[in-house]
Scaffold this motif. Structure first.
Motif, PDB file in Angstrom:
ATOM      1  N   PHE A   1       8.519  -5.216   4.720  1.00 16.15           N
ATOM      2  CA  PHE A   1       8.837  -3.974   4.032  1.00 16.15           C
ATOM      3  C   PHE A   1      10.349  -3.770   3.950  1.00 16.15           C
ATOM      4  O   PHE A   1      11.113  -4.277   4.773  1.00 16.15           O
ATOM      5  N   SER A   2      10.758  -2.994   2.948  1.00 14.79           N
ATOM      6  CA  SER A   2      12.143  -2.541   2.904  1.00 14.79           C
ATOM      7  C   SER A   2      12.313  -1.467   3.979  1.00 14.79           C
ATOM      8  O   SER A   2      11.333  -0.874   4.454  1.00 14.79           O
ATOM      9  N   GLN A   3      13.546  -1.201   4.364  1.00 13.84           N
ATOM     10  CA  GLN A   3      13.787  -0.184   5.391  1.00 13.84           C
ATOM     11  C   GLN A   3      13.308   1.181   4.922  1.00 13.84           C
ATOM     12  O   GLN A   3      12.722   1.954   5.692  1.00 13.84           O
ATOM     13  N   GLN A   4      13.526   1.474   3.634  1.00 12.38           N
ATOM     14  CA  GLN A   4      13.073   2.752   3.086  1.00 12.38           C
ATOM     15  C   GLN A   4      11.560   2.905   3.196  1.00 12.38           C
ATOM     16  O   GLN A   4      11.053   3.958   3.594  1.00 12.38           O
ATOM     17  N   ASN A   5      10.833   1.837   2.831  1.00 10.80           N
ATOM     18  CA  ASN A   5       9.374   1.919   2.879  1.00 10.80           C
ATOM     19  C   ASN A   5       8.876   1.984   4.317  1.00 10.80           C
ATOM     20  O   ASN A   5       7.898   2.684   4.611  1.00 10.80           O
ATOM     21  N   ALA A   6       9.526   1.258   5.214  1.00 13.85           N
ATOM     22  CA  ALA A   6       9.151   1.306   6.626  1.00 13.85           C
ATOM     23  C   ALA A   6       9.339   2.722   7.178  1.00 13.85           C
ATOM     24  O   ALA A   6       8.502   3.218   7.953  1.00 13.85           O
ATOM     25  N   ASN A   7      10.414   3.385   6.766  1.00 10.10           N
ATOM     26  CA  ASN A   7      10.643   4.762   7.208  1.00 10.10           C
ATOM     27  C   ASN A   7       9.550   5.689   6.677  1.00 10.10           C
ATOM     28  O   ASN A   7       9.071   6.580   7.396  1.00 10.10           O
ATOM     29  N   TYR A   8       9.177   5.478   5.419  1.00  7.05           N
ATOM     30  CA  TYR A   8       8.095   6.280   4.827  1.00  7.05           C
ATOM     31  C   TYR A   8       6.788   6.081   5.591  1.00  7.05           C
ATOM     32  O   TYR A   8       6.078   7.042   5.907  1.00  7.05           O
ATOM     33  N   LEU A   9       6.447   4.831   5.894  1.00  6.99           N
ATOM     34  CA  LEU A   9       5.198   4.534   6.613  1.00  6.99           C
ATOM     35  C   LEU A   9       5.214   5.122   8.014  1.00  6.99           C
ATOM     36  O   LEU A   9       4.174   5.570   8.530  1.00  6.99           O
ATOM     37  N   ALA A  10       6.374   5.124   8.652  1.00  4.64           N
ATOM     38  CA  ALA A  10       6.474   5.700  10.003  1.00  4.64           C
ATOM     39  C   ALA A  10       6.199   7.204   9.980  1.00  4.64           C
ATOM     40  O   ALA A  10       5.710   7.769  10.962  1.00  4.64           O
ATOM     41  N   LYS A  11       6.488   7.853   8.847  1.00  2.13           N
ATOM     42  CA  LYS A  11       6.263   9.298   8.737  1.00  2.13           C
ATOM     43  C   LYS A  11       4.829   9.635   8.340  1.00  2.13           C
ATOM     44  O   LYS A  11       4.349  10.734   8.637  1.00  2.13           O
ATOM     45  N   THR A  12       4.153   8.718   7.673  1.00  2.19           N
ATOM     46  CA  THR A  12       2.813   9.036   7.147  1.00  2.19           C
ATOM     47  C   THR A  12       1.678   8.443   7.973  1.00  2.19           C
ATOM     48  O   THR A  12       0.518   8.791   7.762  1.00  2.19           O
TER      49      THR A  12
END
Length: 641
Positions: free
Chosen positions: A369-380
């Motif tokens: 994953f990109s860092q942005q997408n990884a951050n999104y997944l960590a929140k959801t």
């Protein structure tokens, strides 16, 4: 888009054409594996190229021979499933050469120039760009224009889709968090900071709901259909209005299995997910051909870029079976807002025709994953740590890794993992010792015991004929199947089917009670497709009819005389089994083989058709050769970011 150039040149009527062979028979005597279509395509295209050279840039006979054989090799690769010919792969190589068992040369083959000379020749040809030939040079690879166009359509579509996803925030993010926790209550309260504890099914849903294109990949038993059913529920929760959702698969059998799997998943969600949401999820899948609308005797469909489909979400199962031309035609017919979800096992055999779209889109069996997408997944989701790739993120892809069907120390699961990893000796030893297992999950049949294998098959198929009723007969039919790598030969489908038919029908009747059949050509009027399996069965009037199981569990009866072409199906090729499952599989490999068909992907596909028992009939050398060989398809679909 790639830096493609047309292989074209200016007209020159006085140019002399040099054909290396005067007849196909002459070419066939020197080039091993060449087919008539390869020869005649090269013969027809070469003069078109040569006659476009100008008077100051004459192409000599040696260069014409190089071009002729480039076209031959390109078409040979297309027949093998590749979409292009990388020049680096054939530079300084001898192709189509063959020796007999004593080392004597039977086909001399053809030597290509080195990469520098080949590229200089093709660039020379490509510099004059007036007329359009059906040849394209792109990024060091030669294409037939038709397949180049298909590939560019697919790349362009997926790039556009991949760039549409947004990172939610505020109220939208809170909504996503609530939906994911509702769908996965068992892990919603557990927050893990390690990647080892990740529930990839939960991640797959979270990763897909904010994207218009997603791939959920994984092996058998990893819960792809279960996961995507929850994803469809999530999309239904998010929608203000009812979504138009379509479920499709490449074959009738695969569509039927998808229908059954979705319906079973929905039953399991009762009481967990609101019934109003479950009612919005369709349970009937159809083939890609039926979705697009077949036009008799034409390759194009009713739905295309000029007549778009009316739908909001499209789920495509068994994507590994979808070839490049079909994928391009499907994408043409989708409206811009449509969300597309792909499911499949990228380690299975690719499509029979050209292309390997799922494998191209799934270059890794781990998440990137990109860092942005990884951050999104960590929140959801309930998880905090995800694998990140700065160079080649694949945000559209979630790979399911835990197989519930082959969990623990099961022999079939262990064997499939060893095979796909190319571990020939370890996998061979596992099969040899498999029968020591109390469950007899793995069994070995000596390749010299053809009679024993036939007797085993006869006993299993006899139970189908003596079944009390049609539902029981169909249930017994999917309990057992003989799978072969080849159609012909002692270990081939045709000979095994003939031997078993002789036992099942000693009076050589063409049709008899309990005969399993497989349709081999599409008949859109009858809604029967290549690969559909049925049973010949006596009805209440003692008349032999052909019955086919429907997605809702009912049976459709047809007069055998109305059927399109069909064949007996006690044994079938591994290729034909994609999208199917059987309780017990017997895989029969040839005694000797130099066939390129024998690969680890073929073996893996055959093994993973078995749910409970797998029996192998092979010798050691053929097994090792197959497991060590790997499917490699040349393609330009590498990066859609």
């Amino acid at each position: 888009m790639t830096n493609a150039v047309d292989v074209v040149v200016e007209p020159n009527k006085s140019a002399q054409v040099y054909l290396p062979y005067s007849t196909f028979a002459e070419a066939q005597a020197k080039l091993f594996g060449i087919e008539a279509i390869d020869f005649f395509l090269a013969k027809s295209l070469l003069p078109t190229v040569v006659k476009r050279f100008d008077a100051n840039n004459v192409i000599n006979d040696a260069d014409q021979a190089q071009l002729f054989h480039l076209i031959v090799e390109l078409n040979r690769l297309l027949r093998a499933g590749h979409t292009c010919l990388p020049i680096s792969e054939i530079a300084s190589q001898c192709v189509c050469r063959k020796n007999d068992v004593f080392g004597n040369i039977t086909h001399q083959g053809f030597y290509f120039d080195n990469a520098e000379r080949l590229n200089a020749l093709l660039l020379q040809v490509a510099q004059i760009e007036q007329a359009k030939l059906p040849l394209v040079l792109s990024n060091g690879s030669l294409y037939l224009r038709r397949y180049y166009t298909f590939e560019q359509e697919v790349i362009g579509f997926l790039k556009a889709k991949n760039q549409q996803f947004t990172l939610p925030s505020g109220q939208e993010l809170a909504c996503y968090q609530n939906i994911v926790s509702t769908l996965f209550p068992e892990t919603a309260s557990e927050h893990s900071s390690t990647q080892a504890d990740i529930d990839w099914q939960q991640v797959a849903v979270a990763n897909a709901i904010n994207k218009t294109f997603t791939v959920i990949a994984g092996g058998p038993g990893t819960g792809k259909t279960y996961t995507v059913t929850k994803l469809l529920a999530a999309l239904a929760m998010l929608a203000d209005d009812n979504l138009i959702i379509k479920l499709v698969a490449p074959t009738g059998k695969a569509a039927q299995r998808l229908s059954e799997s979705i319906a079973n998943a929905l039953l399991g969600f009762k009481g967990i997910i609101d019934q109003n949401i479950l009612d919005k999820i369709p349970t009937t899948a159809q083939t890609l051909h039926r979705l697009l609308g077949v036009i008799p005797n034409q390759v194009n469909f009713k739905h295309d870029q000029h007549n778009l489909l009316k739908l909001d979400v499209l789920l495509v199962d068994e994507v590994s079976m979808v070839d490049l031309p079909m994928m391009a035609r499907l994408f043409r017919a989708l409206p811009p807002h449509c969300k597309i979800i792909m499911l499949g096992d990228a380690q299975q055999l690719p499509s029979v025709a050209a292309g390997s779209v799922l494998a191209d889109l799934t270059p890794s069996t781990t998440a990137k994953f990109s860092q942005q997408n990884a951050n999104y997944l960590a929140k959801t989701t309930s998880f905090q740590s995800f694998p990140v790739s700065k160079k080649e993120p694949l945000d559209y892809l979630t790979y399911l890794t835990f197989s519930r069907r082959f969990a623990g120390d099961g022999g079939i699961g262990q064997l499939s993992k060893l095979v796909i990893a190319g571990q020939s000796e370890q996998s061979w030893q596992l099969v040899q010792h498999g029968q020591l297992n109390v469950e007899h999950e793995l069994n070995f049949i000596s390749p010299d015991d053809q009679e024993g294998m036939l007797e085993l098959a006869y006993q299993r198929y006899s139970a189908v004929c003596t079944a009390e009723n049609l539902p029981q007969a169909f249930s017994l039919l999917v309990e057992f199947r003989v799978l072969c790598a080849m159609r012909v030969g002692e270990a081939g489908v045709e000979q095994i089917n003939a031997a078993l038919e002789q036992r099942m029908s000693p009076f050589n009747a063409r049709l008899y009670h309990g005969k399993p059949i497989m349709i081999t050509t599409n008949d859109y009027g009858l809604d029967l497709y290549n690969g559909d399996i049925g049973l010949i069965w006596r009805n209440e009037e003692d008349q032999l009819m052909a019955y086919f199981e429907q997605p809702d569990g009912s049976f459709r009866a047809l007069l055998p005389s109305r059927l399109p072409a069909f064949e007996t199906v006690y044994a079938m090729t591994i290729h034909k089994t994609q999208g199917s499952e059987f309780s017990h599989v017997v895989m029969v490999l040839p005694q000797t083989s130099d066939s390129q068909l024998l690969t680890r992907e073929l073996i893996y596909t055959g093994i993973t058709r078995a749910k409970k028992n797998f029996s192998l009939m092979s010798n050691r050398s053929v097994w090792n050769q197959a497991v060590e060989a790997q499917v490699k398809r040349f393609s330009g679909i590498k990066d859609i970011n």
